[in-house]
Design a protein around this motif. Structure first.
Motif, mmCIF file in Angstrom:
data_model
loop_
_atom_site.group_PDB
_atom_site.id
_atom_site.type_symbol
_atom_site.label_atom_id
_atom_site.label_comp_id
_atom_site.label_asym_id
_atom_site.label_seq_id
_atom_site.Cartn_x
_atom_site.Cartn_y
_atom_site.Cartn_z
ATOM 1 N N VAL A 1 69.897 111.477 -48.981
ATOM 2 C CA VAL A 1 68.512 111.745 -48.951
ATOM 3 C C VAL A 1 68.106 111.979 -47.369
ATOM 4 C CG1 VAL A 1 65.984 111.069 -49.051
ATOM 5 C CG2 VAL A 1 67.796 110.447 -50.629
ATOM 6 N N LEU A 2 67.770 113.427 -46.759
ATOM 7 C CA LEU A 2 67.409 113.576 -45.637
ATOM 8 C C LEU A 2 65.987 113.406 -45.511
ATOM 9 C CD1 LEU A 2 67.918 114.585 -42.577
ATOM 10 C CD2 LEU A 2 67.721 117.155 -43.619
ATOM 11 N N PHE A 3 65.448 112.602 -44.628
ATOM 12 C CA PHE A 3 63.979 112.204 -44.552
ATOM 13 C C PHE A 3 63.595 112.717 -43.242
ATOM 14 C CE2 PHE A 3 60.158 110.240 -45.715
ATOM 15 C CZ PHE A 3 59.828 109.767 -44.301
ATOM 16 N N ILE A 4 62.394 113.541 -43.190
ATOM 17 C CA ILE A 4 61.899 114.137 -41.745
ATOM 18 C C ILE A 4 60.580 113.685 -41.734
ATOM 19 C CG2 ILE A 4 61.385 116.021 -40.227
ATOM 20 C CD1 ILE A 4 63.538 117.629 -41.946
ATOM 21 N N PRO A 5 60.091 112.535 -41.119
ATOM 22 C CA PRO A 5 58.603 112.149 -41.160
ATOM 23 C C PRO A 5 57.926 112.802 -40.173
ATOM 24 C CG PRO A 5 60.255 110.614 -39.589
ATOM 25 C CD PRO A 5 61.138 111.578 -40.153
ATOM 26 N N THR A 6 56.533 112.672 -40.550
ATOM 27 C CA THR A 6 55.433 113.072 -39.590
ATOM 28 C C THR A 6 55.179 112.071 -38.582
ATOM 29 O OG1 THR A 6 53.733 112.324 -41.191
ATOM 30 C CG2 THR A 6 54.526 114.486 -41.405
ATOM 31 N N ARG A 7 54.099 112.407 -37.761
ATOM 32 C CA ARG A 7 53.880 111.351 -36.590
ATOM 33 C C ARG A 7 53.365 110.331 -37.371
ATOM 34 N NH1 ARG A 7 50.478 115.546 -32.526
ATOM 35 N NH2 ARG A 7 52.142 117.011 -32.224
ATOM 36 N N PRO A 8 53.950 108.875 -37.087
ATOM 37 C CA PRO A 8 53.437 107.790 -37.756
ATOM 38 C C PRO A 8 51.979 107.501 -37.331
ATOM 39 C CG PRO A 8 54.899 107.302 -35.691
ATOM 40 C CD PRO A 8 55.098 108.911 -36.095
ATOM 41 N N GLU A 9 51.393 107.793 -36.311
ATOM 42 C CA GLU A 9 49.927 107.716 -35.864
ATOM 43 C C GLU A 9 49.315 108.462 -36.793
ATOM 44 O OE1 GLU A 9 51.289 110.564 -32.831
ATOM 45 O OE2 GLU A 9 52.215 108.950 -33.827
ATOM 46 N N GLU A 10 49.484 109.465 -37.631
ATOM 47 C CA GLU A 10 48.669 110.275 -38.236
ATOM 48 C C GLU A 10 48.673 109.816 -39.759
ATOM 49 O OE1 GLU A 10 49.667 114.296 -37.922
ATOM 50 O OE2 GLU A 10 49.002 114.240 -35.454
ATOM 51 N N ILE A 11 49.662 109.118 -40.391
ATOM 52 C CA ILE A 11 49.792 108.886 -41.742
ATOM 53 C C ILE A 11 50.011 107.295 -41.828
ATOM 54 C CG2 ILE A 11 50.414 111.091 -42.356
ATOM 55 C CD1 ILE A 11 53.119 109.808 -42.635
ATOM 56 N N GLN A 12 49.714 106.952 -43.047
ATOM 57 C CA GLN A 12 50.063 105.390 -43.159
ATOM 58 C C GLN A 12 51.470 105.573 -43.619
ATOM 59 O OE1 GLN A 12 48.057 103.734 -46.490
ATOM 60 N NE2 GLN A 12 48.710 101.683 -46.501
ATOM 61 N N GLU A 13 52.404 104.594 -43.100
ATOM 62 C CA GLU A 13 53.790 104.584 -43.442
ATOM 63 C C GLU A 13 53.953 104.267 -45.047
ATOM 64 O OE1 GLU A 13 58.117 102.500 -42.115
ATOM 65 O OE2 GLU A 13 56.048 101.762 -41.481
ATOM 66 N N ARG A 14 54.477 104.853 -45.604
ATOM 67 C CA ARG A 14 54.917 104.838 -47.099
ATOM 68 C C ARG A 14 56.181 104.102 -47.331
ATOM 69 N NH1 ARG A 14 53.709 110.829 -49.473
ATOM 70 N NH2 ARG A 14 55.293 111.193 -48.256
ATOM 71 N N THR A 15 55.790 103.102 -48.286
ATOM 72 C CA THR A 15 57.334 102.446 -48.544
ATOM 73 C C THR A 15 57.580 101.968 -49.908
ATOM 74 O OG1 THR A 15 56.085 100.185 -48.307
ATOM 75 C CG2 THR A 15 56.979 101.148 -46.540
ATOM 76 N N GLY A 26 64.741 94.373 -50.348
ATOM 77 C CA GLY A 26 63.849 94.313 -49.365
ATOM 78 C C GLY A 26 62.939 95.603 -49.051
ATOM 79 N N THR A 27 62.382 95.826 -48.222
ATOM 80 C CA THR A 27 61.294 97.119 -48.090
ATOM 81 C C THR A 27 61.955 98.547 -47.300
ATOM 82 O OG1 THR A 27 59.528 95.589 -48.357
ATOM 83 C CG2 THR A 27 59.093 97.839 -47.446
ATOM 84 N N TYR A 28 61.862 99.561 -48.055
ATOM 85 C CA TYR A 28 62.466 100.744 -47.395
ATOM 86 C C TYR A 28 61.356 101.770 -47.350
ATOM 87 C CZ TYR A 28 66.900 98.487 -48.486
ATOM 88 O OH TYR A 28 68.200 97.637 -48.574
ATOM 89 N N ARG A 29 61.668 102.940 -46.492
ATOM 90 C CA ARG A 29 61.014 104.086 -46.340
ATOM 91 C C ARG A 29 60.878 104.989 -47.686
ATOM 92 N NH1 ARG A 29 60.781 106.647 -40.395
ATOM 93 N NH2 ARG A 29 59.549 105.109 -39.136
ATOM 94 N N TYR A 30 59.662 105.291 -48.021
ATOM 95 C CA TYR A 30 59.664 106.377 -49.139
ATOM 96 C C TYR A 30 60.148 107.639 -48.815
ATOM 97 C CZ TYR A 30 57.725 109.364 -52.593
ATOM 98 O OH TYR A 30 57.530 110.313 -53.921
ATOM 99 N N ALA A 31 60.976 108.210 -49.696
ATOM 100 C CA ALA A 31 61.350 109.583 -49.480
ATOM 101 C C ALA A 31 60.933 110.477 -50.783
ATOM 102 C CB ALA A 31 62.935 109.696 -49.388
ATOM 103 N N GLU A 32 60.356 111.751 -50.406
ATOM 104 C CA GLU A 32 59.977 112.628 -51.605
ATOM 105 C C GLU A 32 61.095 112.873 -52.522
ATOM 106 O OE1 GLU A 32 57.249 113.640 -52.216
ATOM 107 O OE2 GLU A 32 56.032 113.087 -50.484
ATOM 108 N N ASN A 33 60.842 112.834 -54.016
ATOM 109 C CA ASN A 33 61.425 112.886 -55.121
ATOM 110 C C ASN A 33 62.490 112.029 -55.082
ATOM 111 O OD1 ASN A 33 60.089 115.414 -55.889
ATOM 112 N ND2 ASN A 33 61.129 116.574 -54.012
ATOM 113 N N GLU A 34 62.413 110.732 -54.579
ATOM 114 C CA GLU A 34 63.452 109.838 -54.832
ATOM 115 C C GLU A 34 63.652 109.037 -56.208
ATOM 116 O OE1 GLU A 34 65.202 105.928 -52.169
ATOM 117 O OE2 GLU A 34 63.140 106.997 -51.647
#
Length: 354
Positions: A1-15, A26-34
């Motif tokens: 999974v290649l994950f390219i995030p947007t600016r963290p200050e502009e969105i709530q981090e999705r997990t 544990g808790t991991y970052r969400y990726a589209e279509n996972e």
């Protein structure tokens, strides 16, 4: 999974969160279509304890147009993982932000549970319990039985204490220490050296609390002879992980300890009462509590002499002493430090009363 995030200050981090039988929960970052299988692999894959037919997913409910609370607070899904981690029946199932995945433990999973036999048997050593409810007599027969030197009536069972039992033993010890502290403080009120006694009592209690550790195992009172005669009876105790069956040689002596004139070990004579052996130790001391004398048998059982307990080979007769009305500071400290010597007794009492 290649994950390219947007600016963290502009969105709530999705997990995403995963719990249960995976190697790295544990808790991991969400990726589209996972997918579920992607997430399981990201968490290190399944452990050997995992159930592949019961993977549980919970999902938040969001409704920005709602006008009132809803009684439904989460959506739930159950999926199965087949070979290669393909989701059985729902190949297009995709995870959403803040989903929580629970990988359950397989009900059929069981680690090896070992017990051991020591002493006078044909094949002493470690044995694995092949099923639930393996009993005492079955283990003894599996070890080949007596090698000709075993004293069956003296066989004893040592059991590894679990955390619940250790906590109960700590509670018993705390009550014993609190009672001792209370008795010492009461004595200090009527003593000529009240301040010294009180200080000694506090010091004895604190010293014991600091150094005492509950034992890792405790004796279980058994009757191996009865268990062999009546398989499956209450005497035929069910074994558990860590149990040690110890089959000793015949011991033709009787120990006498406690408030007697001279602690002694006496040759066993069949049919003799406890008073005979106490006389062989010089009789009762002046501070003996005669009615509270008890016998500790080789098999771990304990019985009071006043209730008609019979003397058996290898047993120990203990005569408790009265608490002195006046004690010196040195005697008080000695009494406090003697608490560690009764740790095994406390463990036995905790086991007998559970």
């Amino acid at each position: 999974v290649l994950f390219i995030p947007t600016r963290p200050e502009e969105i709530q981090e999705r997990t995403l969160t995963i719990r249960g039988e995976v190697n790295y929960p544990g808790t991991y970052r969400y990726a589209e279509n996972e997918t579920v299988e992607d997430f399981v692999l990201q968490a290190g894959g399944l452990t050997d304890r995992a159930s592949s037919v019961n993977v549980y997913i919970s999902r938040r409910i969001t409704d920005p147009k709602a006008l009132r609370p809803d009684s439904v607070i989460a959506q739930t899904f159950t999926v199965s993982l087949k070979d290669g981690f393909a989701v059985d029946g729902q190949p297009e199932f995709k995870l959403m932000p803040f989903d929580e995945v629970y990988v359950m433990r397989s009900p059929a999973y069981s680690e090896q549970q070992n017990v051991s036999v020591e002493g006078e048997v044909v094949f002493a050593g470690m044995y694995t319990l092949p099923k639930d409810n393996v009993r005492l007599g079955e283990l003894f027969r599996k070890s080949g039985g007596s090698n000709g030197l075993a004293y069956i009536k003296g066989a004893r069972l040592m059991r590894r204490a679990n955390e619940t039992e250790k906590e109960r033993m700590r509670a018993v010890l705390r009550m014993q220490q609190e009672q001792l502290q209370k008795n010492l403080l009461q004595l200090s009120a009527s003593s000529n050296n009240a301040g010294g006694l009180q200080q000694a009592a506090e010091g004895a209690k604190n010293a014991e609390l600091a150094k005492f550790n509950v034992p890792d195992e405790y004796p279980v009172g058994i009757d191996l002879e009865e268990a062999l005669k009546h398989p499956g009876s209450d005497a035929d105790v069910v074994l558990r992980e860590g149990d040690r069956l110890i089959v000793p040689k015949y011991n033709g002596t009787v120990k006498v300890n406690g408030a007697v004139m001279y602690a002694n070990t006496v040759a066993y004579e069949k049919g003799k009462r406890a008073s005979y052996y106490i006389d062989q130790a010089g009789g009762y001391a002046s501070d003996a509590v005669k009615n509270h004398a008890y016998i500790i048998y080789m098999n771990g059982r304990v019985a009071k002499v006043s209730h008609g307990a019979r003397v058996m080979p290898g047993c120990e007769i203990v005569v408790p002493a009265k608490l002195k009305r006046k004690m010196s500071v040195a005697e008080t400290m000695s009494l406090g430090t003697s608490m560690s010597s009764i740790a095994a007794m406390i463990a036995t009492i905790a086991n007998l009363t559970k």
